[in-house]
Design an enzyme around this catalytic site. Sequence first.
Site, PDB file in Angstrom:
ATOM      1  CD  GLN A 122      -3.093  -3.828  -1.895  1.00  0.00           C
ATOM      2  OE1 GLN A 122      -3.258  -2.661  -2.199  1.00  0.00           O
ATOM      3  NE2 GLN A 122      -3.162  -4.226  -0.637  1.00  0.00           N
TER       4      GLN A 122
ATOM      5  CG  ASP B  29      -2.435   4.046   7.857  1.00  0.00           C
ATOM      6  OD1 ASP B  29      -2.021   4.869   7.015  1.00  0.00           O
ATOM      7  OD2 ASP B  29      -1.725   3.142   8.331  1.00  0.00           O
TER       8      ASP B  29
ATOM      9  CG  ASP C 187     -14.741  -1.641   1.058  1.00  0.00           C
ATOM     10  OD1 ASP C 187     -13.857  -1.235   0.296  1.00  0.00           O
ATOM     11  OD2 ASP C 187     -15.704  -0.945   1.438  1.00  0.00           O
TER      12      ASP C 187
ATOM     13  CD  GLU D 212      -5.273  -3.872   4.694  1.00  0.00           C
ATOM     14  OE1 GLU D 212      -5.444  -3.973   3.467  1.00  0.00           O
ATOM     15  OE2 GLU D 212      -4.853  -2.830   5.256  1.00  0.00           O
TER      16      GLU D 212
END
Length: 550
Positions: free
Chosen positions: A280, A407, A388, A354
């Site tokens: 990202q 989260d 993932d 993460e």
Amino acid sequence: MIEPHAPAPPVLAPPRPAPSRSGPARLPVRPGTGRFLVLAGVFVCAACGLVYELELVALASYLIGDSVTQASVVLSVMVFAMGIGSLAAKRLRRCAAVAFGAIEATLALVGGCSAMALYAVFAWTGGWGGMWASGPRCVLVAFSLAIGLLIGAEVPLLMELIQRIRRQDPGGAVADLFAADYVGALVGGLAFPFLLLPLLGQLTGALLTGAVNAVAGGTLVLGLFRRDLSGRACWLLLAANLTVLGLLASAAALVGDFERAARQAVYGGGVRVALQSDVQEVVLTGGARGRPLDLFLNGRLRVSGRDEPRYHEALVRPAMTGRHARVLILGGGDGLAAREVLRHPGVDRVDVVEQDPAVVRLARTDPALAGLNGHVYADRRVHVRTADAFDWLRGAPVGAYDVVIEDIPDPGITASTKMYAQEFYDLTRRALAPGGRLAVHAGPVSRPRAFWTVEATLRAAGLRTVSYRVGGGDPGSVAGLDRMSDGARAPRDWGFVLASRTPPRLSLDPGAPRPRTLTPAALAEDARAAAATRVPDLPPSTLLHPRYAG
């Protein structure tokens, strides 16, 4: 009577034949070589056309959100426009070479500049609201329509050019043309995610594709069919292609300055870090000279220094009531949820799963972000797994965690949808120890259908739930994608669901330091406020039937 002979007419030189427009093409090479060159042009143009499509889908998904919707809009509009363009091109077959050259030059300019134009509209007008609230979407549709019309016009003209080189049965000509077209589309489709996007980025990649498109179209027409063109047509096509290449090259030289200016328009001043990871785009603003730190992931505000304690305390603190020796955090690479976990005595281990290592690296090394999370990654109890979350849970130990914290961005974002599916919560329940609790960020309660679908999905996975909300989303922190004022982009609350195999109790751990923003009375009021918005009888969301769109 013999009539006198009329004077013989003067002998004139035969007129110079006009360039052929419908007869056999006069090629500078053998027909077989000419046919191969046309099919090679089809291959390159098809690759460029598919890159334009994928670039619009990717950029629209990033700027506007909901990748499924944006892909559907771009592809359906583009395919429809291709049909219209193909019909319109029937009138141009008599001047196929000139028309094809003009269309390729136009397509190279429109397709090559489409990403930059769409980003500019979003950056400088995306926050206008009012009648222009859907402006970026209208521009997306306009570019999809224009590119589709131009791509659709290619096929009849290329078919005409192939047949003028050497006549063959229509079925064979169509087979050759579409074989080259489909193979080119394959190459373009693979080049975009594996070469252009990671190496050049969206803007430079689109501009380079336009340049390749212009060179391929111009070379094919001016090199192979120049004897069929008038001198004026040759010069006009050459000037048009050189102009297009000049514009694309100028835009490519200015990409860096453009990105910086657009980033300032989108995120405001003070952009300190802007990087594109394998997952990202990550942008950090503020965090210096008294300005609060903001963290944006793919354009969406994920952490606001103004009000992040309200979010993270509400997410973590209720789940930590009870045994909490082993804690699993899904997402949360910024370290802020881990900070709240470590405020509680009795924590032996915290596993953070993460997907993007760039976020964790920033949380370790950026002074402002590391200071905000209390340097949690220096604590030996914190362990990071780069994976993932869904895939990692499939191999997670059974019953290993007393507390699981989800989260993750809210389910309205397509990339997060599978983390809010019943299958995901089945895996999470399996990882919970007896009496363990799961805390879920379920998106804003102000979007009640999506929020209560998360709650229904948790119950479908065999968990008992209690829901609550807290106010947040300081209007002063609205930037990035959240600045699009269409009535649904800037929620002012956060919704949470606490789940367990047995009915969970919504309270705060008396052994932990007092929260800065949360009290037992406020938490009870937050639960009542959330319950007042309940949408009953909602079906759960699954991998095969996600129910969070819109």
